[in-house]
Scaffold this motif. Structure first.
Motif, PDB file in Angstrom:
ATOM      1  N   ALA A 246       0.832  -1.212   0.000  1.00 17.39           N
ATOM      2  CA  ALA A 246       0.000   0.000   0.000  1.00 17.39           C
ATOM      3  C   ALA A 246       0.864   1.258   0.000  1.00 17.39           C
ATOM      4  N   ASP A 247       1.943   1.253   0.796  1.00 12.48           N
ATOM      5  CA  ASP A 247       2.829   2.420   0.848  1.00 12.48           C
ATOM      6  C   ASP A 247       3.487   2.669  -0.511  1.00 12.48           C
ATOM      7  N   LEU A 248       3.974   1.616  -1.137  1.00 11.33           N
ATOM      8  CA  LEU A 248       4.628   1.772  -2.433  1.00 11.33           C
ATOM      9  C   LEU A 248       3.646   2.264  -3.487  1.00 11.33           C
ATOM     10  N   ALA A 249       2.456   1.657  -3.523  1.00 10.83           N
ATOM     11  CA  ALA A 249       1.461   2.054  -4.523  1.00 10.83           C
ATOM     12  C   ALA A 249       1.093   3.531  -4.367  1.00 10.83           C
ATOM     13  N   ALA A 250       0.901   3.968  -3.124  1.00 15.44           N
ATOM     14  CA  ALA A 250       0.526   5.367  -2.884  1.00 15.44           C
ATOM     15  C   ALA A 250       1.632   6.318  -3.316  1.00 15.44           C
ATOM     16  N   ARG A 251       2.867   5.999  -3.016  1.00 18.07           N
ATOM     17  CA  ARG A 251       3.979   6.894  -3.344  1.00 18.07           C
ATOM     18  C   ARG A 251       4.271   6.914  -4.836  1.00 18.07           C
ATOM     19  N   ILE A 252       4.051   5.813  -5.516  1.00 18.79           N
ATOM     20  CA  ILE A 252       4.213   5.816  -6.965  1.00 18.79           C
ATOM     21  C   ILE A 252       3.258   6.816  -7.601  1.00 18.79           C
ATOM     22  N   GLU A 253       2.018   6.822  -7.121  1.00 24.12           N
ATOM     23  CA  GLU A 253       1.042   7.765  -7.671  1.00 24.12           C
ATOM     24  C   GLU A 253       1.339   9.193  -7.207  1.00 24.12           C
ATOM     25  N   THR A 254       1.641   9.380  -5.920  1.00 19.81           N
ATOM     26  CA  THR A 254       1.878  10.713  -5.370  1.00 19.81           C
ATOM     27  C   THR A 254       3.018  11.424  -6.088  1.00 19.81           C
ATOM     28  N   HIS A 255       4.058  10.675  -6.437  1.00 18.65           N
ATOM     29  CA  HIS A 255       5.229  11.275  -7.078  1.00 18.65           C
ATOM     30  C   HIS A 255       5.125  11.285  -8.606  1.00 18.65           C
ATOM     31  N   GLY A 256       3.946  10.986  -9.118  1.00 16.74           N
ATOM     32  CA  GLY A 256       3.722  11.092 -10.557  1.00 16.74           C
ATOM     33  C   GLY A 256       4.502  10.098 -11.386  1.00 16.74           C
ATOM     34  N   LEU A 257       4.710   8.900 -10.852  1.00 16.06           N
ATOM     35  CA  LEU A 257       5.506   7.900 -11.564  1.00 16.06           C
ATOM     36  C   LEU A 257       4.657   6.939 -12.393  1.00 16.06           C
TER      37      LEU A 257
END
Length: 485
Positions: free
Chosen positions: A127-138
């Motif tokens: 969940a943490d990885l998925a959220a940060r991938i989206e948050t950082h526009g990746l």
């Protein structure tokens, strides 16, 4: 026979957990073998990401060591390893914090290309990885995420993981990997069934007496004791690997070979599974020997009731399989390392050869390991004088013998599956509803083991498992196939 290798499009693959055991043993050597085969082009990039402080040079040394240890049998030119390492990079990154994400975004840039993120980490970080991938526009339309098992430890946690991923990615972007589905023989199971008129008309309860699926391991839990004692054989093997083999063996013909059609049919099998009666399941724990520790010693907990062996009888409630049992078993520290699917056909309705001819059955065996191949047992006359004596002989197709030297170059499961991710082919990956349905069937079995007095049966190292597992078959007038050495 020469296999045709089609290069994939340029891609970026980010391996979270890039310094972990799975990356070292499987993912990185698999990528190198695909590079040597010409399938992973010179424009591809692989970026390891983990918490360890490391630069590109140090990570390339790590990758070189992994390939030397686990990919040394790859047929490559001497300079190919250095060329491959030139496409490798590294980012020090915190999956649950801010460190490294800007650096990863800078590494990836704005290139319009396939971008895959491999979650080679525990499910607690998904969940943490998925959220940060989206948050950082990746993430973009051509983004894929690969998640490893265990995908949850019960239905509730699987649903939670699915929901966490669905917040950031479409189901068409999520690849739940089960390396058993990447095995050549597993895919050949579908070719045998749906590519040969010889078998499919007989593939039902009218002609099949029963089916056995065995995944046996000769080793113990070893260094995985901490994980394994929280999972057990039911969660580690039965709910995923063996369930997938069951689905491919039992499913109806899909309308076509594509991800949606194949996975729809697998899901129907899982939903047709009946509940397992308490007397139809056996669990066990291996005992130690003078030279080998037992399960309790290996996990360091004398009170553990976690199973290292499971055998059960499953029933599929549909027209094709009504009355035909499926016997499933898996375990550690058994007689040999072997995985197979055995389709045991019924006896002929009447023997013209008399009682002295004995009982003979056709058995189709699909071997997953070792020596991947397919064997069909047929009954013939024993050569020589003395009357009509019958004997069973195998029609054997071991890939390395039948297909020539090129058969030894068949990609391993991770090679195939990673390239399928890049191609966007989800056929050999589990869908979210499929995972949840498997847990829905599995949970009641595990919950019954939490009852007071529900202890696993001990079994000897190097045996075929607990005696109760033998009795599970004997009471039905059947017997397990011998685990071959």
């Amino acid at each position: 026979m020469v296999s045709r290798v089609i290069p994939v499009q340029p891609f970026d693959l980010v391996v979270f957990g890039g310094t972990g055991d799975l990356a070292r043993r499987k993912i990185l050597p698999a990528l190198f073998r695909r590079y040597c085969a010409g399938q992973m082009g010179d424009a591809a990039r692989v970026i390891g990401a983990a918490r360890a402080e490391m630069d590109d040079t140090a990570y390339r040394d790590f990758v070189r060591g992994a390939i030397t240890e686990f990919g040394a049998d790859t047929a490559c030119a001497p300079d190919q390893l250095e060329a491959f390492l030139g496409q490798i990079g590294y980012v020090t990154l915190d999956a649950q914090g801010a460190q490294g994400w800007d650096a990863l975004k800078a590494r990836l840039g704005d290139a319009d290309r396939i971008r895959a993120f491999y979650f080679s980490v525990g499910p607690g970080l998904f969940a943490d990885l998925a959220a940060r991938i989206e948050t950082h526009g990746l993430a973009g339309p051509d983004t894929r995420v690969v998640v490893e098992k265990p995908f949850g430890r019960d239905l509730a946690s699987a649903r939670s993981l699915n929901a966490d991923l669905a917040k950031h990615f479409d189901e068409t972007q999520i690849y739940r990997i089960d390396h058993y589905l990447g095995k050549e023989t597993v895919q050949n199971l579908m070719a045998i069934r749906f590519g040969n008129m010889l078998f499919e008309p007989l593939w039902n309860s009218q002609y099949v007496d029963h089916i056995q699926i065995t995944v046996a391991e000769s080793g113990g839990v070893g260094s995985r004791g901490d994980y394994y004692d929280k999972a057990g054989a039911m969660r580690d093997m039965m709910q995923n690997h063996i369930m997938q083999l069951l689905c491919l063996t039992a499913m109806e013909p899909p309308a076509k070979y594509d991800p949606h059609a194949v996975r729809d049919e697998k899901l129907k099998v899982i939903r047709a599974l009946g509940p397992v009666e308490p007397g139809d399941v056996v669990r066990g724990q291996y005992e130690g020997t003078d030279s080998l520790p037992g399960y309790l010693e290996e996990v360091g907990d004398d009170s553990s009731r976690t199973e290292s062996f499971v055998a059960l009888k499953a029933r599929i409630g549909n027209w094709r399989w009504a009355g035909t049992p499926f016997y499933l078993r898996t375990g550690k520290r058994l007689r040999a390392r072997a995985s197979e699917i055995a389709v045991v056909f019924k006896d002929a309705p009447h023997s013209i050869f008399g009682a002295d001819a004995g009982r003979h059955r056709n058995i189709l065996t699909i071997r997953l390991q070792p020596n991947e191949g397919i064997e069909m047992g047929v009954t013939i006359k024993e050569p020589g004088p003395g009357g009509m004596r019958l004997v069973d002989v195998p029609l054997d197709m071991t890939f390395s013998e039948a297909l020539g030297p090129e058969a030894g170059d068949i990609p391993d499961a991770y090679e195939r599956l990673i390239m399928d991710v890049i191609r966007g082919d989800q056929t050999l990956f589990m869908r979210g509803d499929e995972v949840e349905a498997a847990w829905e069937w599995t949970d009641p079995i595990i919950e019954a083991w939490d009852a007071p007095g529900a202890e696993p049966c001990p079994y000897a190292t190097g045996s075929s498992g607990p005696d109760d597992a033998l009795a599970l078959m004997h009471r039905d007038g059947r017997r397990w196939r011998e685990i071959r050495i």
